[in-house]
Design an enzyme around this catalytic site. Structure first.
Site, mmCIF file in Angstrom:
data_model
loop_
_atom_site.group_PDB
_atom_site.id
_atom_site.type_symbol
_atom_site.label_atom_id
_atom_site.label_comp_id
_atom_site.label_asym_id
_atom_site.label_seq_id
_atom_site.Cartn_x
_atom_site.Cartn_y
_atom_site.Cartn_z
ATOM 1 N N HIS A 215 11.018 -6.177 -1.556
ATOM 2 C CA HIS A 215 9.970 -6.422 -2.549
ATOM 3 C C HIS A 215 8.849 -5.393 -2.427
ATOM 4 C CE1 HIS A 215 7.424 -9.067 -5.118
ATOM 5 N NE2 HIS A 215 6.445 -8.532 -4.409
ATOM 6 N N GLU A 216 8.355 -5.189 -1.223
ATOM 7 C CA GLU A 216 7.237 -4.262 -1.047
ATOM 8 C C GLU A 216 7.668 -2.821 -1.323
ATOM 9 O OE1 GLU A 216 4.489 -5.703 -0.953
ATOM 10 O OE2 GLU A 216 5.296 -7.669 -0.421
ATOM 11 N N ASN B 280 0.831 -1.209 0.000
ATOM 12 C CA ASN B 280 0.000 0.000 0.000
ATOM 13 C C ASN B 280 0.868 1.263 0.000
ATOM 14 O OD1 ASN B 280 -2.304 -1.820 0.750
ATOM 15 N ND2 ASN B 280 -1.157 -1.902 2.663
ATOM 16 N N GLU C 264 4.101 -8.161 -10.310
ATOM 17 C CA GLU C 264 4.687 -9.119 -9.373
ATOM 18 C C GLU C 264 5.938 -9.804 -9.934
ATOM 19 O OE1 GLU C 264 4.104 -9.087 -6.411
ATOM 20 O OE2 GLU C 264 2.104 -8.200 -6.259
#
Length: 850
Positions: free
Chosen positions: A290-291, A258, A313
């Site tokens: 990654h996020e 987010n 992704e």
């Protein structure tokens, strides 16, 4: 209103939403069972729209009021949302709804975890918060006001007004609803700061429950390293004034990107030497990266529709893999990635759940967060980079970021920037995105008068809905060695784009030994007749670390297959070669332990099935045990020295050097336990000062069906730490014998600390059951029945986790008819459950029908 039957959604039917969303304002008045959400959304019709119906998604919402341009309206409540008649021009839609976070056990939308409010909106959770066009191609700026008694009130973007009982947030960057986030609770922050290359200061926080403050330092270190790396390698700077991470105990996934407010499963961010293993530290580092990397590859540029999920992704997995390779050992990282790919994605590609990297249809998008989309999607990016070269890869990425910033993009958009930069067509390469299945690459060789010829033939087995497969573009990295082990042709990338193709090497004085598919340059199955002598030679001399490891694996695999199918003894060639690697102190300790690491029993079952054999789980287990015992005996004289040499002096550090030594030490300890009855493991357990060594010693004892005193002591020491308890639950099932595995799992479900509502705890027990190959596939079928029992129970609470756990059954048709009958009965029993969720219905139906 009755739920309609699940509908299949097709990529070919994509139609843009008929309205632009110019701005979104949300107010949340928090209450556990009666949260009010007030929305004010500015819509403007698109002149070019073909679908002018005004439809907003909404599920499990109590509509209190609704207005358009201030005038009350009565919208039509229809399946999955609402419809309304709207003005021809721009208008403001306002709604007030009521939701119940406390009773939301599915953990989608706004829910509560241990008294904390939190959200999970990907893929389609925002429609459980308010009425909205909940699709990734609808992007807008958000202003959010959160009202509540909780001390900390967080949402996306930059801080606005803050006061007693309220906080306002503004995200200036347009985003789809799936990136919305809200967290409210009694939290403590671990603060820090970062200054971007352009000089912009960024406030950083990791928010945790009281008592977890001491487990945040490594996560913050990983975040700052990720921010620096993305600037250095991809030229991407962070774009808000603040970046928040929140640790949540009840979370279906690992983490969620987010915008500006990443929400993490606690297991993926909290770490300390006493409670976390080296593997935990590396996983946390990778997931935080990654996020964070999603800020550009997923947030600033998102996907047009969920069929393009691999665009965000696959690319981001590839980027986090690059990051870990740079932070740690690139060869070791590559080997781990391939082990994971073969163990999860290859079996997915070879079974009823096979689908292209970009699917062309789905029923429940939650069921397509798969190894194919993530891991194979990343492999496709890696192949593309290998084919175009580093310079053109980064030029294409710069063009992609410039052209599509603020867009919802497609695979076609992605490939187009590479075509423009390189001037080459990627039409055939695109088949990696549109065709399911793992290509099998057969190779033959010929040497004559100084010319060496390699002939490759590619074939992809048919998959459901795709009986015919066109040839793909395959980059094949090859090197050649002479008989003395000298590299006479360095790594060369051969580009195969036909069904059969030959490549020649001239000017050689003798027939070379080929090293094919170096660095695992393509996600294919290589089929070549190789003698054990050649495998041993490559293990000793290959200069490519991956193929050096692969040679050892194939030497071991060949011996195990013979043991399973003919009752042969372990091959002395493998035992000698493995012992030589183990004793070679010039090699990376982590690489040495990977050579010694057993081949997964499910992997062996997959190999046997591909050879036309019906895998016998018990026979595979017995052969694996015999091989492990033989290797321990073969190395018996060296084990004490190896164990002593891998002791790490000084304070614990999760760096690559210390991690590698402890990994080899653990591998040696497993072998020592077979020889000394667990004496060394018990001594290590008693003196261990970090979780890596404490858990390694406990697991070594459990694998030898010993260690009950240590198991009890471990529980008493750590029963107050929820993440360590997940390890305790998992280890007992993972290391149980085939005969006792299901009973162990069943016993643990009655434990006071087992909570099926917590995804981590459920996965700890039943993920370990499914991974215990011989235990889960026990001839009695008790493993199948136990998992089915609990999946039926869980589905009513958490359909998403249930559906994903159903994949344990996906390989059922590779086994004997008795086991197939047992599995089929359990799948049909699940499917017959009244009120079964759409997620689980789709998954079980695909497994049964495939």
């Amino acid at each position: 209103m009755q739920d309609a039957a699940p509908q299949t959604i097709y990529l070919k039917d994509y139609t843009p939403f008929g309205f632009d969303v110019e701005s979104v304002e949300l107010t949340f008045r928090l209450a556990p069972r009666a949260t009010r959400v007030l929305s004010r959304i500015r819509f403007a019709p698109k002149p070019e729209a073909t679908d002018k119906r005004f439809f907003l998604h909404g599920e499990e919402l109590k509509l209190i009021s609704c207005t358009i341009d201030g005038a009350p309206v009565s919208p039509r409540l229809v399946q999955g949302g609402l419809e309304a008649d709207v003005p021809e021009g721009a208008f403001t839609f306002e709604a007030e709804v009521e939701i119940s976070p406390e009773t939301n056990t599915a953990l989608e939308g706004l829910y509560m975890s241990g008294g904390m409010y939190c959200t999970q909106c990907e893929a389609e959770g925002f429609r459980k918060i308010t009425y909205y066009p909940d699709r990734p191609d609808v992007m807008s700026t958000f202003k959010v006001r959160v009202e509540g008694r909780e001390p900390v009130l967080l949402s996306n973007g930059n801080k606005g007004l803050q006061g007693e009982g309220f906080a306002e947030w503004h995200d200036p960057w347009p985003k789809p609803a799936y990136l919305f986030a809200l967290v409210a609770g009694d939290l403590r922050n671990h603060p820090d700061s970062f200054t971007t290359k352009s000089g912009k200061p960024v406030e950083l926080n990791i928010w945790v429950r009281p008592g977890d403050e001491g487990k945040c330092a490594f996560g913050m270190q990983a975040l700052k390293a990720s921010m620096s790396w993305d600037e250095d390698v991809y030229g991407r700077e962070y774009d808000l004034d603040i970046f928040n991470i929140v640790a949540v105990d009840d979370f279906n996934m690992g983490a969620m990107e987010n915008k500006g407010l990443n929400i993490f499963n606690s297991s993926c961010v909290l770490a300390s030497p006493e409670t976390s293993t080296d593997d935990n530290f590396e996983r946390i580092e990778a997931i935080i990266a990654h996020e964070y990397f999603h800020n550009w590859t997923g947030n600033r540029i998102t996907c047009r529709d969920w069929f393009q999920l691999c665009l965000k992704e696959g690319l981001t997995v590839y980027r986090d893999s690059q990051f870990t390779s740079d932070m740690r050992s690139a060869p070791v990282k590559r080997i781990h990635d391939v082990i994971d790919l073969r163990g999860r994605q290859f079996r997915e590609d070879g079974g009823p759940l096979a689908h292209p990297v970009r699917p062309d249809s789905f029923v429940e998008i939650n069921n397509f967060y798969t190894a194919t989309v993530y891991e194979k999607g990343a492999e496709v990016i890696g192949m593309l980079k290998r084919l175009v070269g580093d310079d053109d890869y980064y030029k294409a990425l710069d063009l992609y970021f410039t052209r599509h910033d603020g867009d919802a993009a497609t695979i076609e958009d992605w490939l187009q920037v590479f075509e423009e930069v390189t001037g080459r067509s990627l039409k055939r390469f695109k088949r990696w995105y549109t065709s399911a299945g793992t290509p099998r690459l057969t190779v033959t060789e010929k040497f004559n008068n100084g010319r060496y010829k390699l002939t490759f033939k590619q074939e992809t087995p048919p998959t459901l809905g795709q009986p015919q497969k066109k040839p793909r573009v395959i980059p094949i990295a090859v090197g050649l060695l002479d008989e003395a082990g000298n590299e006479i042709v360095p790594t060369t990338v051969l580009e195969m784009d036909k069904r059969q193709q030959s490549f020649t090497f001239d000017g050689l004085t003798s027939k070379p030994i080929p090293s094919i598919l170096r660095d695992f340059s393509a996600p294919v199955i290589l089929d070549r007749d190789v003698s054990n002598a050649e495998r041993a030679f490559l293990l000793a001399h290959d200069t490519d670390p991956f193929n050096k490891w692969e040679a050892g694996q194939e030497l071991r695999r060949a011996s195990l297959i013979e043991m399973i199918t003919t009752g042969a003894a372990p091959d002395s060639a493998f035992l000698d070669a493995a012992a030589q690697v183990a004793r070679d102190d010039s090699l990376d300790p982590d690489f040495r332990q990977l050579v010694l690491q057993p081949i997964g029993q499910d992997d062996l079952a997959q190999t046997l099935a591909a050879m036309g054999h019906t895998p016998d789980p018990q026979a595979i287990y017995d052969a694996s045990e015999t091989m492990a015992q033989s290797l321990a005996q073969h190395l018996a004289d060296s084990l004490p020295r190896l164990y002593a040499d891998t002791t790490v002096e000084g304070p614990y550090s999760p760096d690559a050097a210390g991690t590698g030594k402890r990994a080899l030490k653990a591998r040696v300890l497993y072998m020592l336990t077979r020889m000394d009855g667990g004496a060394q493991a018990r001594a290590q357990f008693a003196r261990a000062s970090n979780m890596t060594e404490q858990l390694a010693s406990l697991n070594a004892l459990l694998s030898d069906e010993a260690g009950q005193l240590e198991n009890a002591a471990f529980f008493e020491q750590w029963k107050g730490d929820r993440l360590v308890m997940d390890k305790w639950f998992a280890s007992q099932v993972a290391f149980a014998s085939p005969e006792t595995c299901a009973e162990t799992a069943k016993r643990l479900t009655g434990h006071a600390l087992f909570d099926m509502r917590n995804p981590n705890r459920f996965r700890a027990v039943f993920g370990a059951l499914a991974a215990n190959h011989a235990g889960f596939h026990h001839a009695s079928g008790k493993g199948y029945a136990l998992l089915a029992d609990w999946l039926i129970k869980l589905d009513a609470i958490n359909p998403q986790t249930t559906a994903r756990m159903c994949t344990a059954f996906q390989t059922w048709k590779r086994y004997d008819s008795t086991r197939q009958t047992l599995v089929k009965a359990q799948l049909e029993r699940i499917l017959a459950t009244a009120g079964l969720s759409g997620d689980t219905t789709e998954m079980v139906s695909r497994i049964l029908e495939g």
